[in-house]
Write an enzyme that holds these catalytic residues in place. Structure first.
Site, PDB file in Angstrom:
ATOM      1  N   GLY A 151     -35.321  28.600  11.945  1.00 24.82           N
ATOM      2  CA  GLY A 151     -35.842  29.010  10.652  1.00 24.82           C
ATOM      3  C   GLY A 151     -35.650  27.917   9.639  1.00 24.82           C
ATOM      4  N   GLY A 180     -32.370  25.994   9.649  1.00 24.57           N
ATOM      5  CA  GLY A 180     -32.040  25.147  10.778  1.00 24.57           C
ATOM      6  C   GLY A 180     -32.253  25.877  12.079  1.00 24.57           C
ATOM      7  N   GLN A 181     -31.525  25.448  13.093  1.00 24.13           N
ATOM      8  CA  GLN A 181     -31.681  26.007  14.431  1.00 24.13           C
ATOM      9  C   GLN A 181     -30.338  26.482  14.949  1.00 24.13           C
ATOM     10  OE1 GLN A 181     -32.803  22.225  15.514  1.00 24.13           O
ATOM     11  NE2 GLN A 181     -34.990  22.438  15.133  1.00 24.13           N
ATOM     12  N   ASP A 211     -25.861  33.784  -1.221  1.00 24.39           N
ATOM     13  CA  ASP A 211     -27.140  34.093  -0.562  1.00 24.39           C
ATOM     14  C   ASP A 211     -26.961  35.276   0.387  1.00 24.39           C
ATOM     15  OD1 ASP A 211     -29.830  33.854   0.011  1.00 24.39           O
ATOM     16  OD2 ASP A 211     -29.540  32.350   1.562  1.00 24.39           O
TER      17      ASP A 211
END
Length: 954
Positions: A93, A96-97, A206
């Site tokens: 996403g 990142g991975q 977040d």
């Protein structure tokens, strides 16, 4: 930007997004002509939308415009990321991975998250991220995903986490709303995780359903702490922080209003996000969901969320919790995650929903009262002070104030410097407040919202109350002092060079601990006078010190804590001022902290409160038999246990309990840094002790480490090439201030006790028997060993002495004047010494000749301390008045003297103002500076107050 302007801009932008490219240009010109004041905002929106199509509509709209616009190529199976071998890609996403990987060292499966390219070229940003990740890894809480490792791979930061089995909350929400009992369980798990994170100074920023993971075992874990910090700001947004393209970190719809406005963000922003998540779990729809991001942000800022108080499937008290979490202003929300967890723990979400108007109104009013701290305090304290004395039998519960809990945050820039102390009358809370200007005692009346500084308490430590709640005693400047709460000049009572707690009895006697070890408790009248022993150390039982005394109501008997080498010996004991000082008798109970006694009106049985490993422990205590008369009861309130410097972080009266959940930070990390300030290696965790001393060849590191539980220092040697550690001393003596022999095969150090020291010389590998040398005087700290191996330089109080290694030769003073002279270091050729003197009125570093004509050179300018020679004598380092490390070149002159260069700063961080000896060393090639760095733990900035706390004993 006001609400009307925002509405016009939002309406225009929605039309602009749906228009063709040609039509967009016309719409922009028309709007700016009609609303010229909004031209800058329009330009930023258009620019952002042009660079990345759909940029303002993406959920994480603060993504990097360039690095994250291009997808990173997945790592191939078998790729090594540090010691982790990639197995397969699990998810990809904007952040990142995530890969399944194998830790080849431990043969266990882990999750490796390789972050996207955001900020990877900003070394400071990446380092801050890695530092915060290290703090996260130290949390190790069941509701925060376990973080095993962090690092850099191909310029991209990566995190190594536990491999979870389950699904994200977002995936679960795709199947619809959750029932109230499941919502409560998830919310409570998240709140508990936030308690630990916020206590460590971490704010998520977040929090959203994507970052909450529901395991198959039924636990909820928080993901991605600190990752939001790595997201860069749009290069277009460098001006107005309130603009959409400005410094927004998080996801629209879960951002708190203060985040959107670019204001200061604290832990309450995470609580707002959790409120939005709860709303979504209960209803299946987003609290502020709008078609476009700019409308979502406007809704968060301006529009009230549709209350759940009328929803047929949501219990009224749960609806009230969600309403309070989603308050627009931080002050109207829960003030801490602990307060939220408290409310959720007392919520029975699975009961029949009561929708009667009377009950709903009462619930909403209850939360409003709890939110308005002053009103609650005034109401409850009126009950505490004005109710008649209880005549309840000792075995029954007594009447008291209603059970309530709230959090007090200290003023901005202030942190706790002591435990919170509730006055005996239950009306006041005293504490030490630390700011950049120093520490002072503050007192807060529970009927007020502000704390007042007690005059004359500068530099105060460990205050404690008088029995009448009118005065305080405290430690400062090596003394025990008392002062009235209303102010006045403090009155010195006794010497106390490094105190560890005191208690003021109703008979006018104060019992206190004057020094951190090798000292029992002392007693003195509250009016001053003779100081006498109150207890005696039992050295045969390996007592190290007696600490944290607490008087019982009779003003004669007192409790205290024994620090000892032996684990069974450590615990709470009782003694009396009516008797001669004696060694500890029978232990009342084992403990890691001292005990606080709280009397109960009309009963001889009160309560002993101690800080347990997780929560407070309460024990019934009979003051007639002076014995514990029942089992320990756990109160589900965390209070930090005692540290090497502070008592347990709790204070109590009959009706008021005040606690802090985290310890006041102590200790420092020993790190290696380059001369340019690059952090090359962390050699230790947070610890107490002496500082780094490099061996002559620079390959081994000598240091003192103090056991924080036993208060026992020992000397260790670390092999820098192999990373191994070797313990040189193992006794209960005060083994400190080690120095190397010139060949690096032996060490000299101070040993013995505080009052009976001696010098010791031992083999550096710990073998053989240590040689002992007498100390010329009481203070006796080695600072260097001569290159010819014949003599030691010793700090002897205010003077510098030479002590020959040969015991047949007498010690003699080297620097002995009316001024302070200390920390002398031989030059590599033994022809000079560098040392510190205050003869100019401040500390300065000087060099004095030991051979040839007498010569003296002042090295530092405007203050200097901690001199260290380079191994070849070509430079001298010192710490200046700003605590900055300076380097001065040194070369021999033709007349046999020395020529010094100008000081040049070495770019390592500033040192602490308070230090014990020389706190750093420099490698022979100057490639590394070994120095302490303050622990990364955050000082607590809030305390939790529980009114009517005895109800928790039922």
């Amino acid at each position: 930007m006001n609400s009307d302007a925002w509405g016009r801009l939002s309406e225009w932008h929605n039309a602009w997004l749906d228009a063709s490219p040609a039509e967009r240009e016309r719409l922009q010109r028309a709007f700016v002509a009609e609303h010229p004041a909004l031209e800058a905002d329009v330009t930023e929106l258009v620019s952002a939308g042009s660079i990345t199509p759909g940029f303002l509509e993406t959920p994480a709209f603060a993504l990097a415009l360039h690095d994250l616009a291009d997808e990173e190529a997945p790592l191939a199976t078998g790729t090594q990321v540090g010691p982790y071998r990639i197995v397969e890609l699990l998810a990809q996403g904007g952040m990142g991975q995530v890969y399944r990987a194998t830790d080849v060292r431990l043969s266990r499966d882990v999750a490796v998250k390789v972050l996207a390219g955001a900020g990877r070229h900003d070394r400071d940003l990446v380092e801050r991220f890695l530092q915060e990740a290290r703090i996260t890894a130290a949390l190790d809480r069941p509701n925060i995903v376990r973080l095993f490792d962090v690092g850099i791979h191909d310029e991209r930061p990566f995190l190594v986490m536990e491999l979870l089995d389950g699904e994200t909350l977002r995936e679960r929400l795709a199947r619809g709303a959750l029932p109230p009992d499941a919502t409560r369980s998830i919310a409570l798990d998240v709140a508990r995780g936030l308690v630990a994170a916020h206590a460590a100074g971490l704010i998520h920023r977040d929090l959203k359903p994507e970052n909450l993971f529901l395991t198959r075992a039924g636990a909820t874990k928080i993901l991605d702490f600190g990752v939001a910090k790595l997201l860069p700001v749009s290069p277009l947004a460098q001006h107005d922080p309130a603009t959409v393209a400005g410094m927004l970190v998080g996801t629209a719809g879960y951002l708190a209003p203060e985040q959107i406005l670019g204001e200061g963000v604290d832990a309450r922003a995470d609580l707002f996000a959790l409120g939005a998540i709860l709303y979504e779990m209960l209803t299946g729809r987003r609290a502020f969901g709008r078609e476009h991001t700019i409308d979502t942000l406007h809704a968060v800022l301006r529009e009230p969320v549709e209350s759940l108080s009328g929803a047929p499937s949501v219990p009224s008290d749960m609806a009230a919790i969600v309403d309070r979490l989603l308050a627009k202003t931080p002050d109207a929300r829960f003030q801490s995650a602990a307060d939220l967890a408290w409310a959720l723990e007392r919520l029975d979400a699975s009961r029949t929903v009561d929708r009667s108007p009377v009950r709903s109104t009462r619930l909403r009013m209850r939360w409003r009262l709890v939110g308005a701290a002053a009103a609650v305090l005034a109401m409850i304290l009126a009950l505490v002070w004005l109710r008649p004395a209880s005549s309840t039998p000792s075995g029954a519960s007594s009447s008291g104030p209603a059970l309530a809990r709230f959090t007090w945050s200290l003023p901005e820039g202030m942190a706790l410097g002591s435990q919170p102390l509730v006055s005996p009358n239950g009306r006041l809370i005293a504490f030490v407040g630390r700011t950049s200007a120093g520490s002072r005692v503050l007192v807060r009346d529970l009927s007020s919202l502000e704390a007042k500084t007690v005059p004359g308490t500068e530099g105060a430590k460990q205050p404690f109350w008088s029995p009448d709640s009118r005065s305080l005693a405290f430690f400062a400047s090596g003394k025990l002092l008392r002062v009235t709460v209303e102010g006045g000049a403090p009155v010195p009572l006794a010497d106390a060079p490094d105190g560890r707690g005191g208690a003021w009895g109703s008979k006018g006697t104060i019992v206190f601990q004057p020094a951190f070890r090798d000292s029992a408790l002392m007693r003195v009248s509250a009016d001053g006078g003779n100081v006498e022993p109150a207890t005696l150390l039992d050295t045969e039982a390996d007592d190290v010190s007696h600490r944290w005394p607490e008087f019982l109501p009779d003003g004669v008997h007192f409790l205290y804590y024994v620090v000892a080498e032996s684990t069974p010996r450590r615990g709470v004991y009782i003694a009396s001022t009516a008797d001669s000082a004696a060694r500890p008798g029978s232990q009342l109970f084992p403990s890691a902290s001292g005990a606080t006694y709280v009397a109960r009106a009309g009963s001889a049985v009160g309560t002993l409160l101690t800080a347990g490993p997780e929560n407070i422990e309460a024990r019934p205590f009979d003051t007639r038999t002076r014995a514990v008369v029942g089992d320990a009861h756990t109160i589900a309130i965390p209070a930090a246990q005692a540290s090497p410097h502070q008592a347990a972080m709790l204070g109590a009266s009959a009706d008021v309990l005040a606690v802090a959940a985290t310890q006041i930070p102590w200790g420092s990390h020993l790190v290696a840094m380059s001369p340019t300030g690059e952090r090359l290696q962390d050699l230790t965790g947070a610890e107490l002790g002496g500082w780094a001393v490099l061996s002559p060849d620079g390959r081994r590191l000598l240091r003192t480490w103090v056991d924080p539980i036993r208060s026992n220092p020992d000397i260790w040697v670390r092999d820098l090439d192999r990373g191994t550690q070797l313990r040189v001393t193992t006794s209960s003596d005060l083994d400190v201030s080690p120095v190397w022999s010139p060949r690096g095969d032996r060490i000299a150090y101070r040993s013995g006790t505080v009052t009976k020291p001696h010098l010791a010389i031992a083999n550096a590998d710990g073998t053989g028997t240590a040689q002992t040398l007498p100390c010329p005087r009481l203070v006796c700290e080695p600072t260097d060993w001569s290159a010819d191996g014949r003599s030691l330089l010793i700090n002897e109080g205010r003077d510098v002495w030479i002590v020959p290694v040969d015991p047949q030769e007498p010690a003699r003073p080297l620097l002995s004047s009316a001024f302070l002279e200390r920390d002398a270091r031989y030059s590599p050729d033994d022809r000079w010494i560098a040392y510190v003197s205050d003869e100019s009125g401040r500390l300065e570093v000087s060099i004095r000749s030991l051979a040839g004509p007498p010569q003296r050179i002042v090295v530092s300018n405007q203050g200097g301390d901690q001199p260290v020679w380079k191994a070849d004598g070509s430079a001298l380092f010192y710490v200046d008045h700003q605590q900055l490390l300076q380097r001065v070149s040194v070369r021999a002159s033709q007349n046999g003297g020395l020529t010094l260069g100008r000081p040049v700063r070495v770019q390592v961080p500033p040192f602490e103002h308070v230090h014990w000896g020389t706190s750093y060393d420099v490698s022979p090639d100057e490639a590394r500076v070994y120095l302490p760095q303050r622990t990364e733990a955050r000082a607590p900035r809030e305390m939790t107050v529980i009114l009517g706390w005895r109800a928790l004993l039922q």
